[in-house]
Design an enzyme around this catalytic site. Sequence first.
Site, PDB file in Angstrom:
ATOM      1  N   SER A   1     -13.607   8.575   5.865  1.00  0.00           N
ATOM      2  CA  SER A   1     -14.537   7.446   5.726  1.00  0.00           C
ATOM      3  C   SER A   1     -14.487   6.487   6.901  1.00  0.00           C
ATOM      4  CB  SER A   1     -14.264   6.699   4.419  1.00  0.00           C
ATOM      5  OG  SER A   1     -12.919   6.253   4.369  1.00  0.00           O
TER       6      SER A   1
ATOM      7  N   ARG B   1      -4.116  18.763   8.459  1.00  0.00           N
ATOM      8  CA  ARG B   1      -5.110  18.612   9.527  1.00  0.00           C
ATOM      9  C   ARG B   1      -4.475  18.973  10.863  1.00  0.00           C
ATOM     10  NH1 ARG B   1      -7.459  12.745  10.262  1.00  0.00           N
ATOM     11  NH2 ARG B   1      -5.500  12.444  11.385  1.00  0.00           N
TER      12      ARG B   1
ATOM     13  N   CYS C   1     -10.734  11.008   2.100  1.00  0.00           N
ATOM     14  CA  CYS C   1      -9.457  10.411   2.488  1.00  0.00           C
ATOM     15  C   CYS C   1      -9.725   8.990   2.946  1.00  0.00           C
ATOM     16  CB  CYS C   1      -8.815  11.179   3.647  1.00  0.00           C
ATOM     17  SG  CYS C   1      -8.575  12.926   3.334  1.00  0.00           S
TER      18      CYS C   1
ATOM     19  N   HIS D   1      32.075  10.035   2.181  1.00  0.00           N
ATOM     20  CA  HIS D   1      32.592   9.121   1.154  1.00  0.00           C
ATOM     21  C   HIS D   1      31.701   7.899   1.006  1.00  0.00           C
ATOM     22  CE1 HIS D   1      35.032   5.691  -0.251  1.00  0.00           C
ATOM     23  NE2 HIS D   1      35.504   6.576  -1.099  1.00  0.00           N
TER      24      HIS D   1
END
Length: 806
Positions: A713, A589, A762, A431
């Site tokens: 990077s 990854r 990325c 609720h």
Amino acid sequence: MGAFIEDAVKAGTVSSYTRWFEEIAIGDVASVGGKNASLGEMVRNLGRYGIKVPPGFAITAEGYWHFIEANSLGRWIASQLAELKEGKLSVAEIGAAIRAAIEKGEWPEDLAAPIRQAYRDLSERLGVDKPDVAVRSSATAEDLPEASFAGQHESFLNVRGEAVLLDACLRCFASLFADRAISYREAKGFNHLKVALSVGVQQMVRSDLAGAGVAFSIDTETGFDRVVLINAAWGLGENVVQGAVDPDEYQVFKTLLGDAALKPIVHKQCGGKALKMIYTGASEQPTRNVETTPAERSAFVLTDAEILELARSICAIERHYGGPMDVEWAKDGRSGALFIVQARPETVQSRAASGLQRTYKIARKGQKLTSGLSIGGDVVSGPVCLIRDPKNIDRFVPGTVLVTTTTNPDWVPIMKRAAAIVTDRGGRTSHAAIVSRELGLPAIVGTGDATKVLQPEQYVTVSCAEGDEGFVYEGIAEVITEEVDVTAVPSTKTKIMLNLANPAAAFRWWRLPADGVGLARMEFVIANQVRVHPMALVHFDALTDEKAMAAIAELTRGYERKPDYFVDRLSLGLARIAAALYPKPVIIRMSDFKTNEYAGLIGGAEFEPKEENPMIGFRGASRYYSPQYRDGFALECRAIRRLREEMGFTNVVVMIPFCRSPDEADRVLEVMAENGLTRGESGLEVYVMCEIPSNVILAAAFAERFDGFSIGSNDLTQLTLGVDRDSELLANLFDEQNEAVKWMIRTVIEHAHQAGVKVGLCGQAPSNRPDFAEFLVNCGIDSISVTPDSFIAVKQHVASAEARIA
């Protein structure tokens, strides 16, 4: 009102006061209310899809008006409501007076007789003498798209016998003037005199011997329309609706449900389920709550097969109605069958503005005080108003954070004046959750301890903007709010993708026009969803740390083989990320913890060496074929296989981090193949992170072994310049735009394209530096992957750069 009653009474003289569900359709709301109209619609149209609805009949709104007129209550009720409008009497006074008058009324025989006869006919249909039935209110303005009357009117369960049935129907009529119902109609602008009450009488499903709950055909917090959300608890479903228990929660990805060979369950969370509602057999109090057993609390209410069956039923209901649905379901403990007992339109997310995306970033915050399930997506601050007992509702201070154990419809008048709501108990379909969504209030439900740890008048920040889990922080946090129109985002040739790590927050970004997920960090899921070192699960019996063993035993309870826990939790966590932008590519990854981070996992200290420089130590690819972690990597591969083959997320691409040489690449690919992940089979693509100078220098050789590069990077800058990226002393030397770094990036892009493989980046630099975005576009990069809060800025920078080049 007199003319309205007269018309209804006239209608009642020529039509029956009772109608079987199979005689009712969705267009009959004016006669039988939204709830009963929906039941009739399903009985008539959805049985061919295997959807089971318990049989029953409705007492029509004409019957209600006939009762009111026969007891001369019409004009008197109108006069009472007039005094409410004039402020002479309160809602509580008016409600109590009208309910008492209705409950003292007498049944006209021409109304009572057809109700008794319908009950006898139902008995014959079922082949049961005096069957147990559920008696539910169904208001004639109920469940319209612009309103949700859920929980406003009374329902009675396990009703048996004609006299008890008539008494329950009478109390349903009276509940039309419950305080909460009067307040709700006032707030929504409904004319009290134009709303009638139909009553549904339906065979009881013996869910007291099994379980029940609520489901939505849409994610209730984000509006993500490709999942089914299911809540489940033992016993009758009222505890789930009322928020009296913390239920199980399941999510199923609708897009892949059509393939019977797949199992696209993307989320399973076992709730506490401390109570279950059962039948007592007594007419005065037909139900009661009892404590669940330890075995019930630790077990899921539904099997995977039942979750999928129920999800398919929800999807069929949604297709028939043509929009998102809110459904109540129950499992019969005797037959094992799943039944749909209610269905109504979802009334919040389906009406939300689809183009606007509001984001919150908490810049500074205090200590975390408690947490639970987040409802909504906002962040608010304010003082606590702690109310444990509904008798003290009048003490509520408008504009404060309402903190309580749980809520029911009686709380609605003060809920709508709260800044936020925090409860001890409840799930996403309770609720408190439903009303908070409708009111547009942030809420955190199921904290377990809010009423104990939060103090009256204490200033707190309630954050529902950090994923599925909501947090209450001490004090007033510094919050940065941004609202963007995702429909106005420019298109670009360069693909702009998202970096995602937190499964709980993945669905929040489904409206962004992203081209996929460029980086999903597996280690984040392991740290937060699994928490245990995989080698500690494989070699559990060899552990010497008793504290770690106890923690692992508790987490893996219910799993016959402890390694299965790792595969299950990891695949479920990754599944939500894979689903968020399906069928666009999602690049996952494989784990890239450093040894000190692995050691921080439960049981990890016994399996990790101590290194002087973990950043360039035993990490990434070198672990995957090493005897020290090979078994752990096998579990990671099993999770990816399950994700692609069992769940159906073939959009998942695997990426290998920190791969130092082509020879190392060969060893990793060989181990992957041994574990059922062979590059090129079943469309499996394998990428490699480009974050080491050797990845650039030997790019041609790496391109022969992988389908793509993803430039990291940060690490590439660190290792090219010999600068520790975490060193404050060298911070001014860490520059992704250094000519040496840019040469590395330009060179790997050239070699990748010469070899015909894709290459992306990325990192956050393109969002912070428009000129760096232009450099990447000039180099011809295929994709850029950024955090969701940077997506719009990067998209704009790249669009501008592409325009200048053109």
